[in-house]
Write an enzyme that holds these catalytic residues in place. Structure first.
Site, short mmCIF file in Angstrom:
data_model
loop_
_atom_site.label_atom_id
_atom_site.label_comp_id
_atom_site.label_asym_id
_atom_site.label_seq_id
_atom_site.Cartn_x
_atom_site.Cartn_y
_atom_site.Cartn_z
N ARG A 246 0.50 10.32 14.23
CA ARG A 246 1.57 9.82 13.34
C ARG A 246 2.63 9.08 14.09
O ARG A 246 2.58 8.83 15.14
CB ARG A 246 2.44 10.96 12.78
CG ARG A 246 1.76 11.58 11.69
CD ARG A 246 1.54 10.74 10.27
NE ARG A 246 2.74 9.82 9.81
CZ ARG A 246 3.65 10.63 9.00
NH1 ARG A 246 3.66 11.69 8.72
NH2 ARG A 246 4.68 9.70 8.71
N ARG B 85 2.79 4.81 18.17
CA ARG B 85 1.40 5.18 18.16
C ARG B 85 0.72 4.57 19.29
O ARG B 85 -0.06 5.13 19.94
CB ARG B 85 0.51 4.72 16.89
CG ARG B 85 1.03 5.52 15.89
CD ARG B 85 -0.03 5.19 14.72
NE ARG B 85 0.81 5.66 13.25
CZ ARG B 85 0.32 5.56 12.08
NH1 ARG B 85 -1.01 5.26 12.04
NH2 ARG B 85 0.85 6.00 11.03
N LYS C 108 0.80 -1.23 0.20
CA LYS C 108 0.07 -0.08 -0.10
C LYS C 108 0.83 1.08 0.01
O LYS C 108 0.24 2.35 -0.58
CB LYS C 108 -0.89 0.01 1.12
CG LYS C 108 -0.42 0.20 2.54
CD LYS C 108 -1.37 0.37 3.53
CE LYS C 108 -1.13 0.57 5.01
NZ LYS C 108 -2.00 0.77 6.09
N ASP C 109 2.09 1.36 0.29
CA ASP C 109 2.98 2.26 0.31
C ASP C 109 3.57 2.47 -0.91
O ASP C 109 4.25 3.48 -1.45
CB ASP C 109 4.18 2.17 1.17
CG ASP C 109 3.87 2.28 2.63
OD1 ASP C 109 2.89 2.74 2.85
OD2 ASP C 109 4.54 1.62 3.46
N CYS D 180 -2.37 9.08 -1.41
CA CYS D 180 -2.67 9.51 0.18
C CYS D 180 -3.51 10.65 0.47
O CYS D 180 -3.92 10.89 1.54
CB CYS D 180 -1.19 9.72 0.73
SG CYS D 180 -0.24 8.26 1.24
N ARG E 241 -9.63 6.22 6.41
CA ARG E 241 -10.45 5.64 7.66
C ARG E 241 -11.35 6.80 8.12
O ARG E 241 -12.66 6.54 8.48
CB ARG E 241 -9.29 5.37 8.56
CG ARG E 241 -8.47 4.00 8.06
CD ARG E 241 -7.47 3.61 9.07
NE ARG E 241 -6.89 2.43 8.71
CZ ARG E 241 -5.48 2.45 8.84
NH1 ARG E 241 -4.62 3.19 9.52
NH2 ARG E 241 -4.90 1.36 8.22
#
Length: 340
Positions: A146, A152, A77-78, A240, A129
């Protein structure tokens, strides 16, 4: 072999790929090189504001280009849907659970999002999300958080700023922190990110030897699902900085793709599902078609017609959403995000 951001998760992901390669090629020696990337260093800025996905990949590609490393392990996904010339995704490994997960502050243990008190603050760095969950849980507040997974979770546990945070289930599982998952968000609650849960191995496109070696890691079902998802995203020009989300399923030779776009607050959205047959036999396609890429993925051992059908499915679904006004939703989202 390089792994992005010497963060623990990147290391675990790289180790898991190397482990598979060692089992397949016991006579070869694999060396892991840890590198950090700009994306890892800019931790105080919301991911969607930094913009380019290439932040996480540029330095690693430089090392590939200079032959300092032969393969790079990424979270799929990056990786942008168009890779720079000279690079390709030579393997997409079997997908881990692609769903999003909720991790609760210890004081909210045993709750679900719907049971949290009104105005509870939920941490997520993802516009995708936040957009979906704001619509579903209007009584909750969503704020950027972040940092890597460790950071996190630390912010969640040691401060009172957040009642819960949303993370990819796959990352938590790979880190061995599955027990922290308080709630898995079903696709009805929250569609996931393109490529979420899958690991990709990036290689030099012309390096036939390495390409052949890593292609053994391809998981055919994951490849087809991710080609469809990436084609959908590419056609929408998502990234993004806009909320684009998907859900794919392969059953009895049929590939089902659900795709959606959202305004930043989730109030405006478009969501559709389409399907196609990917039931094609593998043909030995030697010759000029050898290196056909589909949205950055080279998968010789997956039937070419099936890959084409998957890519077309993504494009058709995106075209359907565009015909219903997706461009407007996304451009407004992009402008608002830039202005934040």
């Amino acid at each position: 072999m390089a792994e992005p951001g010497a963060a623990a998760l990147a290391r675990i992901q790289t180790d898991s790929v190397v482990e598979m390669l060692r089992e397949l090629y016991p006579d070869l020696c694999f060396e892991i090189v840890a590198m950090s990337t700009t994306g890892d260093k800019i931790l105080d800025t919301a991911l969607s504001k930094i913009g380019e996905k290439s932040l996480f990949t540029k330095e690693l590609e430089n090392a590939l280009e200079r032959n300092e490393v032969d393969l790079v392990v990424h979270s799929l996904k990056d990786l942008p849907t168009s890779l720079p010339p000279g690079f390709t995704i030579g393997a997409v490994c079997k997908r881990e659970n692609p769903l999003d997960a909720v991790v609760f502050h210890p004081k909210n243990c045993g709750k679900t999002l719907s049971l949290l008190p009104e105005k509870s603050v939920i941490g997520t760095s993802s516009l995708r999300r936040a957009a979906q969950l704001k619509k579903k849980f209007p009584q909750l507040e969503f704020r950027d958080i972040r940092g890597n997974l460790n950071t996190r979770l630390k912010k969640l546990d040691e401060k009172e700023d957040f009642s819960a945070i949303i993370l990819a289930a796959a990352g938590l599982k790979r880190m061995g922190w599955e027990n922290r998952i308080g709630q898995l968000l079903s696709p009805e609650d929250c569609l996931y990110a393109v490529g979420q849960g899958a690991l990709a191995v990036e290689v030099r496109a012309k390096d036939q030897e390495i390409l052949n070696m890593v292609s053994a890691l391809h998981d055919a079902d994951t490849v087809l699902c991710c080609i469809a998802e990436r084609a959908f995203m590419k056609c929408l020009e998502g990234g993004c900085s806009v909320p684009v989300a998907v859900n794919t399923m392969l059953k009895d030779g049929q590939l089902y793709l659900t795709g959606a776009v959202y305004s930043l607050d989730g109030s405006d959205s478009l969501k559709e599902t389409m399907q196609t047959s990917v039931n094609y036999p593998q043909q030995n396609e030697d010759g000029p078609n050898d290196d056909v890429q589909h949205v950055g993925i080279t998968a010789k051992n997956v039937p070419g017609e099936a890959q084409e059908a998957a890519e077309n499915l993504g494009v058709e679904l995106a075209s359907l959403l565009l015909s219903k006004g997706a461009k407007h939703i996304l451009s407004v989202a992009r402008q608002l995000n830039d202005a934040r």
